[in-house]
Design a protein around this motif. Structure first.
Motif, PDB file in Angstrom:
ATOM      1  N   UNK A   7       0.830  -1.215   0.000  1.00 27.01           N
ATOM      2  CA  UNK A   7       0.000   0.000   0.000  1.00 27.01           C
ATOM      3  C   UNK A   7       0.862   1.262   0.000  1.00 27.01           C
ATOM      4  N   UNK A   8       1.851   1.303  -0.890  1.00 25.12           N
ATOM      5  CA  UNK A   8       2.687   2.501  -0.990  1.00 25.12           C
ATOM      6  C   UNK A   8       1.896   3.601  -1.699  1.00 25.12           C
ATOM      7  N   UNK A   9       1.966   4.815  -1.170  1.00 28.88           N
ATOM      8  CA  UNK A   9       1.296   5.950  -1.795  1.00 28.88           C
ATOM      9  C   UNK A   9       2.205   6.582  -2.845  1.00 28.88           C
ATOM     10  N   UNK A  10       1.620   7.459  -3.647  1.00 28.35           N
ATOM     11  CA  UNK A  10       2.423   8.189  -4.626  1.00 28.35           C
ATOM     12  C   UNK A  10       3.495   9.013  -3.922  1.00 28.35           C
ATOM     13  N   UNK A  11       3.122   9.691  -2.840  1.00 29.16           N
ATOM     14  CA  UNK A  11       4.100  10.459  -2.085  1.00 29.16           C
ATOM     15  C   UNK A  11       5.150   9.548  -1.463  1.00 29.16           C
ATOM     16  N   UNK A  12       4.741   8.324  -1.136  1.00 28.62           N
ATOM     17  CA  UNK A  12       5.691   7.365  -0.589  1.00 28.62           C
ATOM     18  C   UNK A  12       6.804   7.030  -1.567  1.00 28.62           C
ATOM     19  N   UNK A  13       6.474   6.963  -2.852  1.00 24.92           N
ATOM     20  CA  UNK A  13       7.514   6.688  -3.844  1.00 24.92           C
ATOM     21  C   UNK A  13       8.554   7.804  -3.866  1.00 24.92           C
TER      22      UNK A  13
END
Length: 337
Positions: A292-298
């Motif tokens: 469940x990685x977010x876009x901001x997490x990338x």
């Protein structure tokens, strides 16, 4: 950032794969190319066509027997009366020491691990230029800054003599071996949602390339038989493979905690270049729904990797069609800066 892409990669257009006994549309479609290219360009990447390094760098990590199979199997398969348009195995040996058959059907079972790597008329050319794309990006990275290789089909499930999981040639492994022979000390950091089992197998008995993979726990997730934490390498390679399996649904914070362990191991190895096997399928909206990685997490994950100060080569692996696929690549590449 320099980026590399060859339009011949679009010639591989798999029609189906099997999951849970059901024929499903294959998600590794040529349309991924245009989405990923737009995402990279939005991050400031400038694309060039790769040059041809020939078969040598491929044969440095893949067996000649396997490369010959990939080049010839489709026309041989089509000579079988009633054969489907795509080469898909229906029988597999129980061990790698078994008889190597002359039959196209038998060789398909030997060299294709599963039903997710169908081979059609354009597969070899696409896979070949996907590998040349990774090599060209590696060469560019040596001469300058971080480079991005838009490789499709992907590669990290491909062993030395075995295709699987949408993958035929191990682009990250090919690039790492090429960099090693140029005098560098490479580590491969695989951040795809699936374990990079082909990459692990390729270097499992070696100490000159460190392999590290963060992925959804394979106890209940593809590739099932590889990717456990106790797999540390064998022989001279013992201690040179690190698996960090994560619970299904792991989000940004816990992922970055595991990434810190991975990066500490890479520093301990004394790497001077990281080959990032970039899978964007860890995203919360990816069809495979592993993490469940977010876009901001990338963006934050990329910044953590860049903070090592090591030279970086980014090789595209998974990440499938969904509204945020291109945006996720933009976020990751901007994070590297």
């Amino acid at each position: 950032m320099k980026a590399f892409l060859d339009d011949r990669q679009a010639g591989h257009d798999p029609q189906m794969f099997m999951a849970n006994g059901t024929r499903l549309p294959n998600p590794e479609k040529p349309e991924r190319i245009s989405v990923l290219q737009a995402g990279a360009e939005a991050a400031g990447a400038c694309f060039e066509r790769p040059r041809d390094f020939g078969m040598g760098p491929l044969a440095a990590v893949h067996t000649a027997e396997y490369l010959a199979f990939l080049q010839t199997i489709h026309p041989r398969w089509k000579r079988i009366e009633g054969a489907a348009d795509e080469v898909i195995p229906n029988i597999h040996p129980d061990r790698r020491s078994a008889n190597y058959p002359k039959s196209a059907v038998g060789q398909a079972g030997w060299h294709q691990a599963d039903t997710a790597c169908p081979i059609a008329a354009g597969t070899w050319e696409a896979a070949y230029w996907s590998a040349q794309t990774a090599l060209s990006a590696a060469e560019s990275m040596l001469a300058g800054e971080t480079a991005y290789a838009l490789c499709r089909p992907p590669g990290h499930h491909a062993f030395a003599d075995l295709a699987g999981g949408f993958c035929f040639l191990n682009n990250s492994g090919i690039a790492a071996e090429w960099l090693l022979r140029k005098g560098l000390r490479p580590a491969i950091l695989d951040v795809d949602v699936h374990h990079g089992n082909g990459t692990q197998g390729m270097f499992y008995h070696r100490r000159d390339v460190l392999t590290v993979s963060l992925h959804a726990d394979p106890d209940r997730f593809y590739p099932f038989f590889w990717g456990a934490a106790q797999e540390r390498g064998e022989g001279e390679g013992l201690g040179y493979n690190l698996n960090l399996p994560l619970q299904r649904g792991t989000g940004d914070a816990d992922y970055r905690a595991a990434l810190a362990i991975a990066l500490a191991r890479i520093r301990a190895f004394g790497a001077d270049v990281i080959v990032v096997a970039l899978g964007l399928d860890a995203h919360e909206d990816d069809p495979f729904q592993g993490l469940k990685i977010t876009t901001e997490g990338f963006t934050r994950i990329a910044a953590d990797i860049a903070a090592t100060g090591l030279r970086l080569l980014v090789v595209q692996e998974g990440g499938y069609l969904q509204p945020k696929l291109g945006t996720n690549l933009t976020a990751f590449l901007k994070g590297l800066a």
